[in-house]
Design a protein around this motif. Structure first.
Motif, PDB file in Angstrom:
ATOM      1  N   ILE A   1      32.009 -39.023   4.212  1.00 54.81           N
ATOM      2  CA  ILE A   1      31.131 -38.613   3.118  1.00 54.81           C
ATOM      3  C   ILE A   1      31.743 -37.398   2.443  1.00 54.81           C
ATOM      4  O   ILE A   1      32.112 -36.429   3.105  1.00 54.81           O
ATOM      5  CB  ILE A   1      29.709 -38.298   3.612  1.00 54.81           C
ATOM      6  CG1 ILE A   1      29.065 -39.541   4.229  1.00 54.81           C
ATOM      7  CG2 ILE A   1      28.849 -37.775   2.457  1.00 54.81           C
ATOM      8  CD1 ILE A   1      27.662 -39.331   4.743  1.00 54.81           C
ATOM      9  N   LYS A   2      31.815 -37.480   1.113  1.00 53.27           N
ATOM     10  CA  LYS A   2      32.325 -36.365   0.329  1.00 53.27           C
ATOM     11  C   LYS A   2      31.352 -36.088  -0.817  1.00 53.27           C
ATOM     12  O   LYS A   2      30.578 -36.954  -1.212  1.00 53.27           O
ATOM     13  CB  LYS A   2      33.708 -36.681  -0.242  1.00 53.27           C
ATOM     14  CG  LYS A   2      34.767 -36.890   0.833  1.00 53.27           C
ATOM     15  CD  LYS A   2      36.135 -37.085   0.222  1.00 53.27           C
ATOM     16  CE  LYS A   2      37.191 -37.231   1.307  1.00 53.27           C
ATOM     17  NZ  LYS A   2      38.535 -37.212   0.755  1.00 53.27           N
ATOM     18  N   ILE A   3      31.419 -34.867  -1.317  1.00 53.85           N
ATOM     19  CA  ILE A   3      30.664 -34.500  -2.516  1.00 53.85           C
ATOM     20  C   ILE A   3      31.689 -34.041  -3.536  1.00 53.85           C
ATOM     21  O   ILE A   3      32.355 -33.021  -3.331  1.00 53.85           O
ATOM     22  CB  ILE A   3      29.624 -33.404  -2.228  1.00 53.85           C
ATOM     23  CG1 ILE A   3      28.589 -33.912  -1.206  1.00 53.85           C
ATOM     24  CG2 ILE A   3      28.934 -32.967  -3.526  1.00 53.85           C
ATOM     25  CD1 ILE A   3      27.569 -32.883  -0.776  1.00 53.85           C
ATOM     26  N   ALA A   4      31.833 -34.820  -4.595  1.00 59.83           N
ATOM     27  CA  ALA A   4      32.827 -34.552  -5.647  1.00 59.83           C
ATOM     28  C   ALA A   4      34.220 -34.330  -5.054  1.00 59.83           C
ATOM     29  O   ALA A   4      34.942 -33.447  -5.471  1.00 59.83           O
ATOM     30  CB  ALA A   4      32.399 -33.379  -6.523  1.00 59.83           C
ATOM     31  N   GLY A   5      34.555 -35.134  -4.058  1.00 62.27           N
ATOM     32  CA  GLY A   5      35.881 -35.076  -3.461  1.00 62.27           C
ATOM     33  C   GLY A   5      36.037 -34.093  -2.319  1.00 62.27           C
ATOM     34  O   GLY A   5      37.067 -34.061  -1.662  1.00 62.27           O
ATOM     35  N   ARG A   6      35.003 -33.285  -2.060  1.00 63.53           N
ATOM     36  CA  ARG A   6      35.068 -32.299  -0.980  1.00 63.53           C
ATOM     37  C   ARG A   6      34.406 -32.869   0.275  1.00 63.53           C
ATOM     38  O   ARG A   6      33.317 -33.433   0.210  1.00 63.53           O
ATOM     39  CB  ARG A   6      34.365 -31.009  -1.400  1.00 63.53           C
ATOM     40  CG  ARG A   6      35.012 -30.321  -2.602  1.00 63.53           C
ATOM     41  CD  ARG A   6      34.263 -29.043  -2.986  1.00 63.53           C
ATOM     42  NE  ARG A   6      32.831 -29.195  -3.148  1.00 63.53           N
ATOM     43  CZ  ARG A   6      32.240 -29.580  -4.289  1.00 63.53           C
ATOM     44  NH1 ARG A   6      32.956 -29.858  -5.355  1.00 63.53           N
ATOM     45  NH2 ARG A   6      30.925 -29.665  -4.360  1.00 63.53           N
TER      46      ARG A   6
ATOM     47  N   GLY B   1      34.930 -54.015 -11.904  1.00 66.98           N
ATOM     48  CA  GLY B   1      34.442 -54.033 -13.281  1.00 66.98           C
ATOM     49  C   GLY B   1      34.321 -52.627 -13.823  1.00 66.98           C
ATOM     50  O   GLY B   1      35.079 -51.732 -13.478  1.00 66.98           O
ATOM     51  N   CYS B   2      33.324 -52.410 -14.635  1.00 65.54           N
ATOM     52  CA  CYS B   2      33.128 -51.143 -15.350  1.00 65.54           C
ATOM     53  C   CYS B   2      32.544 -50.078 -14.421  1.00 65.54           C
ATOM     54  O   CYS B   2      31.361 -50.110 -14.085  1.00 65.54           O
ATOM     55  CB  CYS B   2      32.203 -51.388 -16.537  1.00 65.54           C
ATOM     56  SG  CYS B   2      31.707 -49.902 -17.403  1.00 65.54           S
ATOM     57  N   LEU B   3      33.365 -49.154 -14.025  1.00 60.66           N
ATOM     58  CA  LEU B   3      32.958 -48.105 -13.082  1.00 60.66           C
ATOM     59  C   LEU B   3      31.801 -47.251 -13.608  1.00 60.66           C
ATOM     60  O   LEU B   3      30.781 -47.116 -12.942  1.00 60.66           O
ATOM     61  CB  LEU B   3      34.167 -47.246 -12.713  1.00 60.66           C
ATOM     62  CG  LEU B   3      34.012 -46.261 -11.588  1.00 60.66           C
ATOM     63  CD1 LEU B   3      33.583 -46.954 -10.309  1.00 60.66           C
ATOM     64  CD2 LEU B   3      35.329 -45.534 -11.366  1.00 60.66           C
TER      65      LEU B   3
ATOM     66  N   TYR C   1      38.761 -43.526  -6.315  1.00 57.21           N
ATOM     67  CA  TYR C   1      37.800 -42.458  -6.031  1.00 57.21           C
ATOM     68  C   TYR C   1      38.026 -41.228  -6.897  1.00 57.21           C
ATOM     69  O   TYR C   1      37.101 -40.450  -7.127  1.00 57.21           O
ATOM     70  CB  TYR C   1      37.821 -42.106  -4.545  1.00 57.21           C
ATOM     71  CG  TYR C   1      37.250 -43.227  -3.701  1.00 57.21           C
ATOM     72  CD1 TYR C   1      35.880 -43.408  -3.595  1.00 57.21           C
ATOM     73  CD2 TYR C   1      38.077 -44.137  -3.058  1.00 57.21           C
ATOM     74  CE1 TYR C   1      35.342 -44.452  -2.857  1.00 57.21           C
ATOM     75  CE2 TYR C   1      37.555 -45.183  -2.317  1.00 57.21           C
ATOM     76  CZ  TYR C   1      36.191 -45.325  -2.224  1.00 57.21           C
ATOM     77  OH  TYR C   1      35.664 -46.369  -1.499  1.00 57.21           O
ATOM     78  N   LYS C   2      39.210 -41.047  -7.423  1.00 56.25           N
ATOM     79  CA  LYS C   2      39.492 -39.896  -8.292  1.00 56.25           C
ATOM     80  C   LYS C   2      38.634 -39.972  -9.564  1.00 56.25           C
ATOM     81  O   LYS C   2      38.068 -38.971 -10.005  1.00 56.25           O
ATOM     82  CB  LYS C   2      40.991 -39.854  -8.637  1.00 56.25           C
ATOM     83  CG  LYS C   2      41.406 -38.552  -9.258  1.00 56.25           C
ATOM     84  CD  LYS C   2      41.249 -37.432  -8.232  1.00 56.25           C
ATOM     85  CE  LYS C   2      41.708 -36.118  -8.790  1.00 56.25           C
ATOM     86  NZ  LYS C   2      41.173 -34.996  -8.040  1.00 56.25           N
TER      87      LYS C   2
ATOM     88  N   GLN D   1      31.595 -37.457 -11.424  1.00 56.23           N
ATOM     89  CA  GLN D   1      30.554 -36.644 -10.789  1.00 56.23           C
ATOM     90  C   GLN D   1      30.581 -35.223 -11.331  1.00 56.23           C
ATOM     91  O   GLN D   1      29.535 -34.637 -11.615  1.00 56.23           O
ATOM     92  CB  GLN D   1      30.736 -36.636  -9.273  1.00 56.23           C
ATOM     93  CG  GLN D   1      30.344 -37.930  -8.607  1.00 56.23           C
ATOM     94  CD  GLN D   1      30.577 -37.910  -7.111  1.00 56.23           C
ATOM     95  OE1 GLN D   1      31.534 -37.329  -6.622  1.00 56.23           O
ATOM     96  NE2 GLN D   1      29.696 -38.569  -6.383  1.00 56.23           N
ATOM     97  N   GLN D   2      31.757 -34.663 -11.467  1.00 59.65           N
ATOM     98  CA  GLN D   2      31.877 -33.290 -11.964  1.00 59.65           C
ATOM     99  C   GLN D   2      31.445 -33.195 -13.424  1.00 59.65           C
ATOM    100  O   GLN D   2      30.694 -32.291 -13.797  1.00 59.65           O
ATOM    101  CB  GLN D   2      33.312 -32.797 -11.779  1.00 59.65           C
ATOM    102  CG  GLN D   2      33.666 -32.612 -10.320  1.00 59.65           C
ATOM    103  CD  GLN D   2      35.153 -32.433 -10.080  1.00 59.65           C
ATOM    104  OE1 GLN D   2      35.969 -32.608 -10.976  1.00 59.65           O
ATOM    105  NE2 GLN D   2      35.506 -32.082  -8.851  1.00 59.65           N
ATOM    106  N   ILE D   3      31.889 -34.117 -14.258  1.00 57.26           N
ATOM    107  CA  ILE D   3      31.551 -34.099 -15.686  1.00 57.26           C
ATOM    108  C   ILE D   3      30.045 -34.231 -15.900  1.00 57.26           C
ATOM    109  O   ILE D   3      29.459 -33.560 -16.743  1.00 57.26           O
ATOM    110  CB  ILE D   3      32.302 -35.215 -16.447  1.00 57.26           C
ATOM    111  CG1 ILE D   3      33.793 -34.884 -16.517  1.00 57.26           C
ATOM    112  CG2 ILE D   3      31.725 -35.433 -17.836  1.00 57.26           C
ATOM    113  CD1 ILE D   3      34.662 -36.024 -17.028  1.00 57.26           C
TER     114      ILE D   3
END
Length: 175
Positions: free
Chosen positions: A43-48, A70-72, A106-107, A113-115
């Motif tokens: 489990i990560k939150i915004a990659g962390r 498909g469309c992310l 995932y990037k 998520q950040q935006i």
């Protein structure tokens, strides 16, 4: 001509009835079913990296399984989830929103998520293990669940898709 209209109406009625029966069957199948989270999840939150025990031990969890073929951005709807989370916080509801995402990108998810200021706990499901264990419904409409502290399904359906469903979620969470 009347026969054609009659058969068209009959076909529509039978088609709607079959669809309704199918939807009822999905809901009945998942009601009170327990979602299984494998021990090996990341489990990560915004990659962390984050501590999964804290996140998974909430009184209520809104759990979203997403297969991002498909469309992310179409599947994630991160801004909409951000707005819903703000409402949850404003109502002092104790509920965690968790995504389980099977993807090879995932990037892009982290950037989204950040935006969108939607930094939700996200299970990085590299091998689609969550779906293999739980066999989630094929319809994306039925891949969001309200879970209790035992990971038991209380409600199924995406509260972003219906104000009525969101009201049911809030009612259940408040009890």
């Amino acid at each position: 001509m009347r026969n054609i209209v009659f058969f068209l109406l009959l076909f529509i009625i039978i088609g709607c009835d079959n669809r309704q029966k199918h939807l009822v069957k999905i809901v009945q199948t998942w009601q009170n079913k327990q979602i299984i989270f494998p021990d090996s999840i990341i489990i990560k939150i915004a990659g962390r990296d984050t501590i999964s025990d804290d996140i998974l031990n909430n009184k209520y969890i809104i759990f979203n399984y997403i297969d991002t073929t498909g469309c992310l951005p179409c599947h994630l709807k991160l801004y909409d989830w951000h707005c819903l989370k703000k409402e949850i916080d404003s109502l002092n509801l104790k509920v965690e929103i968790i995504f389980s995402i099977y993807s090879n990108d995932y990037k892009t998810i982290e950037t989204g998520q950040q935006i969108n200021h939607a930094e939700f706990p996200t299970i990085y499901d590299y091998n689609n293990e969550m779906n293999r264990i739980n066999s989630f419904p094929e319809s994306t409409l039925f891949r969001t669940f309200l879970l209790d502290s035992n990971k038991t399904v209380l409600l199924i359906g995406n509260p972003l898709s219906s104000k009525y469903l969101w009201e049911l979620y809030k009612e259940k969470i408040k009890t």
